[in-house]
Design a protein around this motif. Structure first.
Motif, PDB file in Angstrom:
ATOM      1  N   GLU A  58      42.019 -67.241  43.088  1.00 47.88           N
ATOM      2  CA  GLU A  58      42.268 -65.955  43.762  1.00 47.88           C
ATOM      3  C   GLU A  58      40.999 -65.115  43.814  1.00 47.88           C
ATOM      4  O   GLU A  58      40.691 -64.488  44.834  1.00 47.88           O
ATOM      5  CB  GLU A  58      43.379 -65.188  43.049  1.00 47.88           C
ATOM      6  N   TYR A  59      40.246 -65.084  42.704  1.00 49.69           N
ATOM      7  CA  TYR A  59      39.005 -64.309  42.711  1.00 49.69           C
ATOM      8  C   TYR A  59      38.054 -64.809  43.797  1.00 49.69           C
ATOM      9  O   TYR A  59      37.339 -64.021  44.434  1.00 49.69           O
ATOM     10  CB  TYR A  59      38.310 -64.404  41.347  1.00 49.69           C
ATOM     11  N   LYS A  60      38.043 -66.105  44.017  1.00 48.73           N
ATOM     12  CA  LYS A  60      37.111 -66.687  44.988  1.00 48.73           C
ATOM     13  C   LYS A  60      37.431 -66.280  46.423  1.00 48.73           C
ATOM     14  O   LYS A  60      36.575 -66.399  47.310  1.00 48.73           O
ATOM     15  CB  LYS A  60      37.125 -68.215  44.865  1.00 48.73           C
ATOM     16  N   THR A  61      38.623 -65.780  46.662  1.00 49.16           N
ATOM     17  CA  THR A  61      38.985 -65.341  48.011  1.00 49.16           C
ATOM     18  C   THR A  61      38.453 -63.942  48.333  1.00 49.16           C
ATOM     19  O   THR A  61      38.535 -63.509  49.486  1.00 49.16           O
ATOM     20  CB  THR A  61      40.515 -65.344  48.198  1.00 49.16           C
ATOM     21  N   HIS A  62      37.923 -63.249  47.342  1.00 51.66           N
ATOM     22  CA  HIS A  62      37.441 -61.879  47.553  1.00 51.66           C
ATOM     23  C   HIS A  62      35.916 -61.867  47.627  1.00 51.66           C
ATOM     24  O   HIS A  62      35.223 -62.149  46.645  1.00 51.66           O
ATOM     25  CB  HIS A  62      37.932 -60.965  46.429  1.00 51.66           C
ATOM     26  N   LYS A  63      35.371 -61.537  48.795  1.00 46.14           N
ATOM     27  CA  LYS A  63      33.925 -61.567  49.001  1.00 46.14           C
ATOM     28  C   LYS A  63      33.190 -60.507  48.186  1.00 46.14           C
ATOM     29  O   LYS A  63      31.979 -60.629  47.967  1.00 46.14           O
ATOM     30  CB  LYS A  63      33.615 -61.390  50.486  1.00 46.14           C
ATOM     31  N   SER A  78      46.832 -59.507  34.444  1.00 43.80           N
ATOM     32  CA  SER A  78      47.128 -59.227  35.850  1.00 43.80           C
ATOM     33  C   SER A  78      46.755 -57.798  36.218  1.00 43.80           C
ATOM     34  O   SER A  78      46.301 -57.530  37.342  1.00 43.80           O
ATOM     35  CB  SER A  78      48.613 -59.487  36.147  1.00 43.80           C
ATOM     36  N   THR A  79      46.941 -56.874  35.281  1.00 39.68           N
ATOM     37  CA  THR A  79      46.536 -55.485  35.513  1.00 39.68           C
ATOM     38  C   THR A  79      45.023 -55.391  35.653  1.00 39.68           C
ATOM     39  O   THR A  79      44.500 -54.684  36.521  1.00 39.68           O
ATOM     40  CB  THR A  79      47.012 -54.579  34.362  1.00 39.68           C
ATOM     41  N   ALA A  80      44.301 -56.121  34.803  1.00 44.49           N
ATOM     42  CA  ALA A  80      42.843 -56.120  34.873  1.00 44.49           C
ATOM     43  C   ALA A  80      42.369 -56.715  36.193  1.00 44.49           C
ATOM     44  O   ALA A  80      41.439 -56.208  36.829  1.00 44.49           O
ATOM     45  CB  ALA A  80      42.271 -56.897  33.693  1.00 44.49           C
ATOM     46  N   LYS A  81      43.009 -57.790  36.617  1.00 45.75           N
ATOM     47  CA  LYS A  81      42.634 -58.432  37.878  1.00 45.75           C
ATOM     48  C   LYS A  81      42.849 -57.490  39.050  1.00 45.75           C
ATOM     49  O   LYS A  81      41.977 -57.347  39.927  1.00 45.75           O
ATOM     50  CB  LYS A  81      43.444 -59.717  38.064  1.00 45.75           C
ATOM     51  N   ALA A  82      43.994 -56.820  39.058  1.00 45.13           N
ATOM     52  CA  ALA A  82      44.298 -55.875  40.135  1.00 45.13           C
ATOM     53  C   ALA A  82      43.293 -54.729  40.158  1.00 45.13           C
ATOM     54  O   ALA A  82      42.858 -54.281  41.232  1.00 45.13           O
ATOM     55  CB  ALA A  82      45.717 -55.334  39.969  1.00 45.13           C
ATOM     56  N   ALA A  83      42.914 -54.248  38.974  1.00 40.57           N
ATOM     57  CA  ALA A  83      41.952 -53.148  38.890  1.00 40.57           C
ATOM     58  C   ALA A  83      40.588 -53.579  39.418  1.00 40.57           C
ATOM     59  O   ALA A  83      39.913 -52.822  40.125  1.00 40.57           O
ATOM     60  CB  ALA A  83      41.840 -52.667  37.441  1.00 40.57           C
ATOM     61  N   LEU A  84      40.176 -54.804  39.107  1.00 43.66           N
ATOM     62  CA  LEU A  84      38.881 -55.291  39.575  1.00 43.66           C
ATOM     63  C   LEU A  84      38.887 -55.452  41.092  1.00 43.66           C
ATOM     64  O   LEU A  84      37.949 -55.036  41.786  1.00 43.66           O
ATOM     65  CB  LEU A  84      38.554 -56.625  38.896  1.00 43.66           C
ATOM     66  N   ILE A  85      39.942 -56.037  41.615  1.00 50.08           N
ATOM     67  CA  ILE A  85      40.041 -56.247  43.061  1.00 50.08           C
ATOM     68  C   ILE A  85      40.075 -54.913  43.800  1.00 50.08           C
ATOM     69  O   ILE A  85      39.481 -54.757  44.869  1.00 50.08           O
ATOM     70  CB  ILE A  85      41.289 -57.094  43.390  1.00 50.08           C
ATOM     71  N   ALA A  86      40.746 -53.907  43.221  1.00 55.26           N
ATOM     72  CA  ALA A  86      40.855 -52.589  43.855  1.00 55.26           C
ATOM     73  C   ALA A  86      39.585 -51.763  43.717  1.00 55.26           C
ATOM     74  O   ALA A  86      39.458 -50.712  44.357  1.00 55.26           O
ATOM     75  CB  ALA A  86      42.037 -51.828  43.246  1.00 55.26           C
ATOM     76  N   SER A 124      32.832 -64.693  34.072  1.00 56.22           N
ATOM     77  CA  SER A 124      32.998 -63.265  34.314  1.00 56.22           C
ATOM     78  C   SER A 124      33.239 -63.039  35.805  1.00 56.22           C
ATOM     79  O   SER A 124      32.596 -63.676  36.649  1.00 56.22           O
ATOM     80  CB  SER A 124      31.745 -62.489  33.890  1.00 56.22           C
ATOM     81  N   ALA A 125      34.149 -62.134  36.118  1.00 57.20           N
ATOM     82  CA  ALA A 125      34.355 -61.689  37.495  1.00 57.20           C
ATOM     83  C   ALA A 125      33.746 -60.295  37.609  1.00 57.20           C
ATOM     84  O   ALA A 125      34.102 -59.390  36.846  1.00 57.20           O
ATOM     85  CB  ALA A 125      35.839 -61.669  37.836  1.00 57.20           C
ATOM     86  N   VAL A 126      32.832 -60.137  38.561  1.00 60.56           N
ATOM     87  CA  VAL A 126      32.017 -58.928  38.639  1.00 60.56           C
ATOM     88  C   VAL A 126      32.020 -58.404  40.073  1.00 60.56           C
ATOM     89  O   VAL A 126      31.895 -59.185  41.030  1.00 60.56           O
ATOM     90  CB  VAL A 126      30.556 -59.234  38.209  1.00 60.56           C
ATOM     91  N   ARG A 127      32.162 -57.096  40.225  1.00 63.02           N
ATOM     92  CA  ARG A 127      32.054 -56.502  41.551  1.00 63.02           C
ATOM     93  C   ARG A 127      30.663 -56.748  42.129  1.00 63.02           C
ATOM     94  O   ARG A 127      29.666 -56.751  41.412  1.00 63.02           O
ATOM     95  CB  ARG A 127      32.308 -54.994  41.486  1.00 63.02           C
ATOM     96  N   SER A 128      30.593 -56.988  43.438  1.00 63.42           N
ATOM     97  CA  SER A 128      29.334 -57.387  44.066  1.00 63.42           C
ATOM     98  C   SER A 128      28.285 -56.286  44.049  1.00 63.42           C
ATOM     99  O   SER A 128      27.095 -56.568  44.255  1.00 63.42           O
ATOM    100  CB  SER A 128      29.585 -57.826  45.513  1.00 63.42           C
ATOM    101  N   ASN A 129      28.686 -55.030  43.799  1.00 64.91           N
ATOM    102  CA  ASN A 129      27.700 -53.945  43.731  1.00 64.91           C
ATOM    103  C   ASN A 129      27.081 -53.811  42.346  1.00 64.91           C
ATOM    104  O   ASN A 129      26.236 -52.948  42.119  1.00 64.91           O
ATOM    105  CB  ASN A 129      28.341 -52.613  44.133  1.00 64.91           C
ATOM    106  N   VAL A 130      27.490 -54.684  41.420  1.00 57.72           N
ATOM    107  CA  VAL A 130      26.904 -54.695  40.079  1.00 57.72           C
ATOM    108  C   VAL A 130      25.690 -55.619  40.098  1.00 57.72           C
ATOM    109  O   VAL A 130      25.803 -56.805  40.384  1.00 57.72           O
ATOM    110  CB  VAL A 130      27.929 -55.171  39.036  1.00 57.72           C
ATOM    111  N   VAL A 131      24.530 -55.066  39.787  1.00 57.25           N
ATOM    112  CA  VAL A 131      23.279 -55.815  39.856  1.00 57.25           C
ATOM    113  C   VAL A 131      22.688 -55.965  38.451  1.00 57.25           C
ATOM    114  O   VAL A 131      22.592 -54.989  37.704  1.00 57.25           O
ATOM    115  CB  VAL A 131      22.255 -55.089  40.760  1.00 57.25           C
TER     116      VAL A 131
END
Length: 514
Positions: A261-266, A237-245, A488-495
């Motif tokens: 939940e991850y799918k709700t974050h564009k 949960s800490t990792a998830k919060a850090a990724l979302i933030a 894997s859940a990845v921030r959208s700015n990671v190319v």
């Protein structure tokens, strides 16, 4: 509270650093065990070491083997001599040139029993390979001589659990003969390891990429960021919060229950890939109760595989009872056969075995939810047949130690990827007195396995593997439940980030968009 504070400190420091330079932040769920390649290792250790070490050869995207530190490999007509020619102008991270003398130095240390290299049994004759001689013809050509031909020699050199048999400079070893630090040809080099907080790597300015594109663990592994930071965040949960933030860039193995939940974050992208890990239950067949194959078969028949796998993977994976994972080209009709649940047949076997309800301990852990949830589900299913399974929950380190020593009755477990089908069986097959971690000891199967390790013709190997598979299913020393799927859940700015069959994150070839 202390561990949470340490994580917060590491993440805040990482965020501040990222503002000044490109820092790719990748989550690990536990600290690594060592920086000594193939020694005192686990899966997280292998991940970090794969960024710090390169061997003569490495796995490609499709699990075949290609040169890496070597530019070419020639096999003699009798299959016993492997001649490696090193790449031109290759340098270590300290600027020193790479020669065959470094290959010999590294090999000598790997094969010294004092080192404790994980893969020594695989090359000294106890396993599929026996290397009888290693010699340098000149500064760029080295020859490995085998006692007999083996289809697994190059595969063994490339194995991540062997540290990729990485070539290192002699300054990696301290004056006392102990491991000091990795001085290698890899795309990254170590900046700092702050235990239980992070491992930070920086770009190796002396790295010489291969031409073309990245390809598994080989190919062009050019680094596009200033640093790669592996942040130790045990709590999901800490990792998830850090990724979302935005305080983390990649959580390479997310829990399936978090996918909605991850799918709700564009600003988060999900990458789902079939991998070559397998989920399993191990049996200690020397145990007074479980040495009776009828009890082991009763446990197998108690399991509703589709229901169990659907529940523990949230529908991401489908069941499979073969140690050969689904992505393998050797996953054929025999491997696809699935055991059907039969409660009445299980009860009959237990009655014939004289089982009277005595407790059977199943070892599990909470670090890996799939293992823990598999244990819970199997316990409930087995109870319907009269099997009395009691769970013993320990930390992952303790479970690993008990796996290595064979100190358990049943273990809810998982094997990391073995990219060769013979190694899929070899990882748990062998002589228990010599290697207590081995669970399946069948003389005929071991003979067939040895033949499969020599055979180079795919059809011949498939025939041998099918025979081994049938023996494996008769003995029930281990039950495979499914091949893995990793998201894997990845921030959208990671190319440029992409999952692959090994299931491990790769920081090379990845960019951070501003």
């Amino acid at each position: 509270m202390k561990s949470i504070s340490m994580i917060a400190l590491a993440l805040s420091f990482s965020t501040a650093s990222a503002m000044a330079e490109d820092v790719l932040r990748i989550r690990l769920n536990a600290d690594i065990r060592s920086l000594d390649p193939g020694v005192n290792r686990d899966a997280n250790t292998d991940i970090v070491q794969s960024h710090l070490f390169e061997g003569l050869v490495a796995y490609t995207e499709d699990a075949s083997i290609d040169p890496l530190v070597a530019k070419s490999v020639h096999v003699s007509s009798d299959g016993k001599a492997y001649t490696f020619v090193l790449r031109d102008g290759l340098k270590f991270s300290n600027g020193e040139p790479v020669t065959t003398h470094d290959v010999l130095f590294s090999w000598k240390r790997y094969t010294d029993p004092v080192t404790g290299w994980r893969c020594l049994p695989e090359v000294d004759g106890r396993g599929a390979v026996k290397v009888t001689d290693v010699s340098a013809k000149d500064d760029t050509t080295v020859v490995f001589t085998l006692e007999k031909p083996s289809a697994l020699f190059l595969t063994t050199l490339a194995r991540t659990d062997c540290g990729g048999t990485g070539i290192f400079h002699r300054s990696s070893i301290g004056a006392d003969g102990r491991w000091k630090e990795p001085i290698t040809t890899a795309p990254f080099k170590l900046r700092e390891w702050k235990r239980n907080q992070y491992i930070e790597l920086v770009k190796n300015e002396n790295y010489m990429p291969l031409p073309g594109r990245p390809d598994g663990m080989t190919g062009n592994k050019s680094v596009e960021v200033d640093k790669a930071r592996f942040a130790i965040i045990p709590d999901e949960s800490t990792a998830k919060a850090a990724l979302i933030a935005g305080d983390l860039d990649i959580n390479y193995d997310v829990e399936n229950s978090d996918l909605p939940e991850y799918k709700t974050h564009k600003d988060i992208v999900l990458d789902t890939t079939p991998i070559m890990n397998v989920g399993d239950f191990l049996f200690q067949t020397n145990d007074p109760v479980l040495k009776d194959v009828r009890i082991r078969k009763a446990f197998l028949l108690s399991l509703d595989m589709p229901e169990l796998v659907n529940a523990v993977t949230d529908g991401q994976a489908t069941p499979s009872n073969s140690p050969i994972p689904k992505p393998s080209i050797f996953y054929g009709p025999v491997q696809k056969e699935l055991v059907q649940r039969d409660v009445e047949a299980a009860k009959k076997l237990l009655s014939e075995a004289g089982y009277n309800g005595q407790p059977i301990k199943m070892l599990t852990n909470k670090r890996y939810p799939t293992m823990f949830n598999s244990a819970i589900a199997a316990q409930a299913m087995a109870a319907e047949t009269g099997l009395n399974i009691e769970l013993e929950v320990v930390d992952w380190g303790a479970q690993t130690d008990r796996y290595l020593s064979g100190d358990y009755q049943i273990m809810s477990h998982g094997f990391s990827a073995r990219l060769d089908p013979s190694l899929s069986f070899d990882m748990f097959s062998g002589v228990k007195k010599e290697e207590p971690r081995k669970v399946w000891e069948n003389e005929k199967a071991l003979q067939l396995l040895n033949k499969s390790m020599v055979a180079s013709d795919p059809k011949e190997r498939q025939t041998l593997l099918d025979q081994i598979e049938k023996l494996f299913r008769e003995d029930v020393a281990m039950i495979v439940t499914h091949s893995g799927v990793r998201t894997s859940a990845v921030r959208s700015n990671v190319v440029g980030y992409k999952g692959w069959a090994l299931g491990t994150p790769r920081a090379w070839g990845v960019q951070l968009k501003k």
